[in-house]
Design an enzyme around this catalytic site. Structure first.
Site, PDB file in Angstrom:
ATOM      1  N   ASP A  96      40.199 -10.325  23.858  1.00 46.78           N
ATOM      2  CA  ASP A  96      40.854 -10.068  25.034  1.00 46.78           C
ATOM      3  C   ASP A  96      41.910 -11.116  25.431  1.00 46.78           C
ATOM      4  O   ASP A  96      42.710 -11.026  26.240  1.00 46.78           O
ATOM      5  CB  ASP A  96      39.614 -10.058  26.277  1.00 46.78           C
ATOM      6  CG  ASP A  96      38.782  -8.988  26.372  1.00 46.78           C
ATOM      7  OD1 ASP A  96      39.346  -7.945  25.917  1.00 46.78           O
ATOM      8  OD2 ASP A  96      37.635  -9.322  26.607  1.00 46.78           O
TER       9      ASP A  96
ATOM     10  N   HIS B 201      32.657 -16.318  22.852  1.00 50.29           N
ATOM     11  CA  HIS B 201      32.045 -14.923  22.575  1.00 50.29           C
ATOM     12  C   HIS B 201      30.567 -15.361  22.204  1.00 50.29           C
ATOM     13  O   HIS B 201      30.134 -16.076  21.558  1.00 50.29           O
ATOM     14  CB  HIS B 201      32.588 -14.222  21.096  1.00 50.29           C
ATOM     15  CG  HIS B 201      32.441 -12.811  21.528  1.00 50.29           C
ATOM     16  ND1 HIS B 201      31.081 -12.263  20.728  1.00 50.29           N
ATOM     17  CD2 HIS B 201      32.823 -11.704  22.103  1.00 50.29           C
ATOM     18  CE1 HIS B 201      31.072 -10.799  21.047  1.00 50.29           C
ATOM     19  NE2 HIS B 201      32.412 -10.577  21.689  1.00 50.29           N
TER      20      HIS B 201
HETATM   21  N1  CMC Z   1      35.531 -21.620  29.082  1.00 46.44           N
HETATM   22  C1  CMC Z   1      34.759 -22.823  29.417  1.00 46.44           C
HETATM   23  N2  CMC Z   1      33.727 -23.190  28.897  1.00 46.44           N
HETATM   24  C2  CMC Z   1      32.919 -22.136  28.350  1.00 46.44           C
HETATM   25  C3  CMC Z   1      33.563 -20.652  27.899  1.00 46.44           C
HETATM   26  C4  CMC Z   1      35.000 -20.520  28.492  1.00 46.44           C
HETATM   27  N3  CMC Z   1      35.423 -19.421  28.166  1.00 46.44           N
HETATM   28  N4  CMC Z   1      32.501 -19.898  27.310  1.00 46.44           N
HETATM   29  C5  CMC Z   1      31.418 -20.795  27.143  1.00 46.44           C
HETATM   30  N5  CMC Z   1      31.742 -22.012  27.759  1.00 46.44           N
HETATM   31  C6  CMC Z   1      30.687 -23.059  27.718  1.00 46.44           C
HETATM   32  C7  CMC Z   1      29.563 -22.760  28.798  1.00 46.44           C
HETATM   33  O1  CMC Z   1      29.974 -23.461  29.991  1.00 46.44           O
HETATM   34  C8  CMC Z   1      28.281 -23.345  28.075  1.00 46.44           C
HETATM   35  O2  CMC Z   1      28.712 -24.804  28.016  1.00 46.44           O
HETATM   36  P1  CMC Z   1      27.331 -25.889  28.387  1.00 46.44           P
HETATM   37  O3  CMC Z   1      26.524 -25.605  26.971  1.00 46.44           O
HETATM   38  O4  CMC Z   1      27.867 -27.210  28.438  1.00 46.44           O
HETATM   39  O5  CMC Z   1      26.479 -25.097  29.424  1.00 46.44           O
HETATM   40  C9  CMC Z   1      28.681 -23.011  26.551  1.00 46.44           C
HETATM   41  O6  CMC Z   1      30.084 -22.899  26.409  1.00 46.44           O
HETATM   42  C10 CMC Z   1      28.065 -21.695  26.126  1.00 46.44           C
HETATM   43  O7  CMC Z   1      28.433 -20.750  26.831  1.00 46.44           O
HETATM   44  P2  CMC Z   1      27.529 -19.465  27.175  1.00 46.44           P
HETATM   45  O8  CMC Z   1      27.884 -18.869  28.613  1.00 46.44           O
HETATM   46  O9  CMC Z   1      25.938 -20.001  27.177  1.00 46.44           O
HETATM   47  O10 CMC Z   1      27.641 -18.596  26.225  1.00 46.44           O
HETATM   48  P3  CMC Z   1      27.298 -17.153  25.962  1.00 46.44           P
HETATM   49  O11 CMC Z   1      27.355 -16.928  24.506  1.00 46.44           O
HETATM   50  O12 CMC Z   1      26.272 -16.894  26.890  1.00 46.44           O
HETATM   51  O13 CMC Z   1      28.744 -16.173  26.682  1.00 46.44           O
HETATM   52  C11 CMC Z   1      30.736 -15.626  27.159  1.00 46.44           C
HETATM   53  C12 CMC Z   1      29.707 -15.773  26.091  1.00 46.44           C
HETATM   54  C13 CMC Z   1      31.966 -14.455  26.393  1.00 46.44           C
HETATM   55  C14 CMC Z   1      30.305 -14.729  28.225  1.00 46.44           C
HETATM   56  C15 CMC Z   1      31.634 -16.720  27.651  1.00 46.44           C
HETATM   57  O14 CMC Z   1      32.198 -17.501  26.444  1.00 46.44           O
HETATM   58  C16 CMC Z   1      32.501 -16.507  28.319  1.00 46.44           C
HETATM   59  O15 CMC Z   1      32.268 -16.562  29.607  1.00 46.44           O
HETATM   60  N6  CMC Z   1      34.141 -16.216  28.297  1.00 46.44           N
HETATM   61  C17 CMC Z   1      35.070 -16.051  29.093  1.00 46.44           C
HETATM   62  C18 CMC Z   1      34.902 -14.528  29.404  1.00 46.44           C
HETATM   63  C19 CMC Z   1      35.359 -13.755  28.313  1.00 46.44           C
HETATM   64  O16 CMC Z   1      36.228 -14.220  27.783  1.00 46.44           O
HETATM   65  N7  CMC Z   1      34.740 -12.641  27.894  1.00 46.44           N
HETATM   66  C20 CMC Z   1      35.160 -11.722  26.999  1.00 46.44           C
HETATM   67  C21 CMC Z   1      34.067 -11.683  25.770  1.00 46.44           C
HETATM   68  S1  CMC Z   1      35.136 -10.883  24.537  1.00 46.44           S
HETATM   69  C22 CMC Z   1      34.937  -9.255  24.980  1.00 46.44           C
HETATM   70  C23 CMC Z   1      33.568  -8.579  24.578  1.00 46.44           C
HETATM   71  O17 CMC Z   1      33.337  -8.289  23.507  1.00 46.44           O
HETATM   72  O18 CMC Z   1      32.718  -8.413  25.631  1.00 46.44           O
END
Ligand code: CMC
Length: 425
Positions: A361, A304
């Site tokens: 989720d 998240h």
């Molecule tokens: N599986 C594998 N790796 C992950 C995941 C995941 N679900 N989420 C983040 N990472 C890794 C990402 O690859 C990155 O790694 P590195 O530092 O080596 O490049 C690191 O963790 C940070 O990720 P980010 O994408 O920069 O983090 P963010 O804060 O920008 O993104 C997120 C948050 C929710 C978009 C992301 O965690 C994600 O894609 N999760 C899966 C989709 C999901 O479940 N979304 C629902 C969110 S909850 C509902 C809401 O309130 O919106």
């Protein structure tokens, strides 16, 4: 604590005020930064940007805290009704019984949608995703209520639009499902409460009696409360700041929610669990895939932007999931896979190092599935829950007369060059 921040740029020191919130969150107020220094800030994805001050929702991602208007989410999910929470978010205080009754009666008056709207549904293909249908239908409401286009109408008139939206979104959401099934639409029943009425419109048939199971109603009530607001996912505030009407603004919120990285993740989670199940249930293999940077697969329902410890909503939902499935006598292999996946991921260095925990989720889809809600409707359920939060954010923004939302950029393209005739390119 300092109440100014000093920034040195090109040999000059500038001072900017520090703003402190009621929960001691601190921000540097850079609203005069460009005027005084010529610089802007650069923060792709707004990871460090506070877009506004707000009195609606408090979220502490490090401590896993979520409160609506000061009330902990755990208490609201346990004790309140969804409409009570909607009132709290929109008007700022929990309603008295008289206020709640008046609110409910006013919403019930508007649950029908214009008969002409039924024809719109017929034009969509049966396989249309209900989120696409819902966002268009909500925007279309503006065409039936053109007075809503006037940003200067009275507070009373704006309130009527709020009640209309709260009343009509469940009808349009349920009908988008009925349309996909090519089943007859069920008209709202105003003697039912909000959640029961929605379930009735989704699942009843004109040919027979339909008894809504109170366990299902209670579960839906809880899920909607958990989704009701989540502070600054700013689409609604950005669109609303242009003085677009409320229907168009909420339609934009629905579209932003649809993405798989946001609310669309609930559909992705269940599809992922089903894939793992069909693949033999080897969770280690899928965790390895999620860690592989060459593989686009991410563990859906994990991670998240704001919660870096745990998502308090996920904790409540995980417990509710066990309770509801056992009350309904359902034994879903997806729940076992989800629990195994959570365990493996939480013990894995990759997930630990990146603070990746199950989010709201991760378990919600298993509950929706148990309630009989089809996978493609999961994100619509999220939208139904989020509606009061979107309305509250829009109302606060318009009442505070916030300026139009318009971020700057740092241009990195070509510097000036002369047009070249097509024959010479
Ligand atoms: N599986 C594998 N790796 C992950 C995941 C995941 N679900 N989420 C983040 N990472 C890794 C990402 O690859 C990155 O790694 P590195 O530092 O080596 O490049 C690191 O963790 C940070 O990720 P980010 O994408 O920069 O983090 P963010 O804060 O920008 O993104 C997120 C948050 C929710 C978009 C992301 O965690 C994600 O894609 N999760 C899966 C989709 C999901 O479940 N979304 C629902 C969110 S909850 C509902 C809401 O309130 O919106």
């Amino acid at each position: 604590m300092s109440n100014v921040a000093k920034i040195e740029l090109d040999g000059t020191v500038y001072e900017f005020p520090v703003v402190v919130g009621s929960e001691n969150e601190k921000a540097i107020d850079i609203s005069k930064l460009r005027d005084t220094t010529g610089y802007v800030t650069l923060d792709t994805g707004y990871k460090n940007t506070g877009a506004t001050t707000s009195k609606i929702t408090f979220l502490d991602g490090e401590e896993g805290i979520l409160r609506y208007r000061g009330y902990p989410i755990e208490q609201l999910a346990e004790k309140a009704s969804f409409l009570e929470v909607a009132y709290l978010l929109i008007y700022g205080e929990l309603p008295t019984q008289a206020q709640l009754d008046e609110f409910k009666t006013s919403i019930q008056k508007h649950t029908l949608v214009h008969e002409d709207m039924k024809q719109f549904f017929e034009a969509y293909p049966a396989k249309a995703h209900p989120m696409g249908v819902l966002s268009s239908m909500i925007c279309s409401l503006s065409t039936f209520y053109p007075e809503s286009l006037d940003p200067n109408r009275s507070a009373e008139a704006k309130n009527l639009t709020i009640h209309r939206l709260l009343a009509k979104l469940p009808t349009l959401a349920a009908w988008s499902y009925k349309n996909a099934m090519r089943h007859p639409f069920m008209y709202p029943r105003n003697e039912f409460d909000y959640c029961k009425n929605f379930l009735y419109m989704m699942f009843a048939m004109p040919t027979e009696d339909y008894n809504v199971d109170p366990v299902v109603v209670e579960a839906l009530n809880k899920l909607l409360i958990l989704h009701a607001d989540h502070e600054q996912k700013s689409t609604v505030r950005i669109v609303g700041s242009s003085q677009a009407n409320l229907y168009a603004t909420i339609s934009a919120g629905i579209s932003a929610l649809w993405g798989p990285l946001h609310g669309g993740a609930n559909q992705e989670v269940i599809e992922m669990l089903e894939k793992i199940h069909q693949d033999g249930g080897d969770v280690d293999k899928w965790v390895a895939k999620a860690k592989d940077k060459e593989d686009p697969f991410r563990l859906m329902g994990f991670g998240h932007r704001v919660y870096k410890n745990f998502d308090p909503r996920a904790k409540i939902i995980k417990k509710a999931c066990d309770d509801i499935l056992s009350k309904l006598g359902i034994n879903d292999p997806m729940l076992e896979i989800a629990k195994k996946l959570e365990k493996v991921a939480l013990e894995d260095e990759y997930f630990k190092a990146r603070n990746l925990y199950p989010n709201v989720d991760f378990y919600s889809g298993i509950i929706y599935k148990a309630l009989g809600i089809p996978t493609e409707m999961f994100t619509v359920m999220f939208a139904l829950g989020r509606l009061p939060g979107w309305i509250a954010q829009w109302k606060e923004m318009t009442e505070n007369k916030e300026p139009i939302g318009r971020p700057r950029q740092i241009y990195t393209g070509e510097t000036p060059r002369d047009y070249v005739e097509i024959s010479k390119r």
